[in-house]
Scaffold this active site. Structure first.
Site, short mmCIF file in Angstrom:
data_model
loop_
_atom_site.label_atom_id
_atom_site.label_comp_id
_atom_site.label_asym_id
_atom_site.label_seq_id
_atom_site.Cartn_x
_atom_site.Cartn_y
_atom_site.Cartn_z
N CYS A 50 54.13 41.94 44.01
CA CYS A 50 53.14 41.03 44.66
C CYS A 50 53.62 39.15 45.32
CB CYS A 50 51.60 40.54 43.58
SG CYS A 50 50.29 39.47 44.78
N CYS A 80 45.65 41.09 45.34
CA CYS A 80 46.02 42.58 44.63
C CYS A 80 45.04 42.04 44.00
CB CYS A 80 47.36 43.00 45.02
SG CYS A 80 47.96 41.79 43.30
N CYS A 92 27.98 58.58 29.44
CA CYS A 92 28.37 59.94 30.65
C CYS A 92 27.69 59.04 31.74
CB CYS A 92 27.43 61.46 31.22
SG CYS A 92 27.31 61.96 32.12
ZN LIG Z 1 47.78 39.86 43.26
#
Ligand SMILES: [Zn+2]
Ligand SMILES: *[C@@H]1O[C@H](CO)[C@@H](O)[C@H](O)[C@H]1NC(C)=O
Ligand SMILES: *[C@@H]1O[C@H](CO)[C@@H](O)[C@H](O)[C@H]1NC(C)=O
Length: 360
Positions: free
Chosen positions: A266, A184, A208
């Protein structure tokens, strides 16, 4: 969804994918719901492609307005300047394909109140009301919003795909994140393709960012291609696919979740995944690279820097050595990320970063 081959059938060319043996059941696309977070250069084109493919339902999230400064990109038109992006997008997309259902939210998902609502819609906003969406697509342009999506999806166990385009407009990537299974955003720093341009000249306060409709179109195309393969179950779904426009280089790799990830949802999802895996006969999902024989493939194509099984095993931690040309976009902040700030890693070497990541 009719497969009839007549000029008036908007789906005939899509349904032909079945006759060609690519997709078993194309009509299933009508049952799927996808949330697109960020309706800018990549998100708007992504939403248009899914609309034209006949997706069942789209949820669009963005707090921004259409600006004339964005007219170098695809999708939005000058007369829409000043309208909210989600409102303008819904109007255009309904005209393109009235079969698609829409739900749009003109808010900032990172504020606490709206984050709660965002989570609620992800978990209950499917076409089949009450069910979670099938996929969340991150098409946002900042670290904070990506982390918000990561947090929500880890908690909900929601599969999502991340996309990004570099600020110098010449590289991009897509990544599939299955909570508990693949890395993740908190497991490892997000990866980007190095663009061979001095990063120190970029990412300065108030500077920018550059953008090109070409790069954004390519990344949206790669993203939606992966979405179609994932939802309709054909071909090989990419876990990470980079695009370097300078060299026309497309590195790909897979990354397993980090057991020491900072996000406790997670880690919880990893436990669930382990239990699920243990209950099933062993199926290798994360790394199923095909054996590529360079010498005698009939096209004489040589692949550059695909990660091999040996590379993965050689990697000390949960993060494999990065293929040539891929670097990290940010370091994972040890505390909560500072508002809107991205950490520039340009003055640290990749070795230093990898060492830090292994020690997390
Ligand atoms: Zn993770
Ligand atoms: C979105 O909300 C976050 C958290 O409140 C805030 O830090 C950020 O500046 C907001 N973004 C915009 C563009 O309003
Ligand atoms: C989003 O947040 C704003 C204030 O930050 C609030 O006024 C609005 O009602 C929220 N919208 C939803 C749908 O939660």
């Amino acid at each position: 969804m009719s497969a009839e081959v007549v000029d008036s059938n908007p789906y005939s060319r899509l349904m032909a994918l079945k006759r060609m043996g690519i997709v078993d059941d194309y009509e299933k696309i009508r049952t799927y719901t996808v949330a697109v977070v960020g309706v800018g250069g990549v998100g708007s084109v992504t939403a248009e492609m899914l609309t034209r493919c006949g997706i069942g339902k789209l949820l669009l999230f963005d707090y921004d307005k259409v600006e004339l400064a964005n007219m170098n990109r695809l999708f939005f038109q000058p007369h829409q300047a000043g309208l909210s992006k989600v409102e303008a997008a819904e109007h255009t997309l309904r005209n393109i394909n009235p079969d698609v259902s829409f739900e749009t939210y003109n808010y900032n998902i990172t504020t606490m109140e709206n984050f709660t609502h965002f989570m609620e819609r992800i978990s209950h906003g499917a076409l089949d009301e009450g069910k979670p969406v099938d996929l969340v697509l991150s098409c946002v342009d900042n670290f904070e919003a990506r982390m918000a999506i990561n947090t929500a999806c880890n908690e909900l166990g929601q599969t999502w795909m991340e996309s990004g385009v570099s600020e110098n407009a010449v590289s991009g990537h897509i990544q599939l994140i299955i909570p508990g299974e693949t890395a993740c955003f908190a497991c490892a720093p997000p990866l980007v393709v190095a663009a061979n341009i001095d990063e120190k000249t970029l990412k300065r306060e108030g500077v920018c960012a550059a953008s090109l409709p070409t790069t954004m179109g390519v990344v949206a195309g790669l993203l939606v291609q992966n979405v179609l393969k994932y939802l309709l179950k054909f071909g090989t779904v990419s876990y990470y696919l980079g695009y370097n426009a300078m060299q026309d280089f497309f590195p790909s790799m897979a990354m397993k979740a980090n057991p020491q990830c900072n996000d406790h949802y997670c880690r919880k999802q990893q436990e669930e995944y382990k239990k699920k895996e243990a209950a099933q006969p062993k199926v290798e999902i994360v790394e199923k690279e095909e054996e590529v024989v360079h010498e005698d493939n009939e096209w004489g194509i040589e692949l550059v820097s695909e990660i091999t099984e040996a590379d993965l095993q050689a990697a000390a931690g949960p993060v494999p050595d990065l293929p040539e040309g891929i670097t990290v976009a940010y370091t994972v902040p040890s505390e909560a990320p500072v508002e809107g700030e991205t950490v520039d890693v340009a003055d640290q070497s990749l070795e230093e970063l990898m060492a830090k990541m292994r020690n997390l």
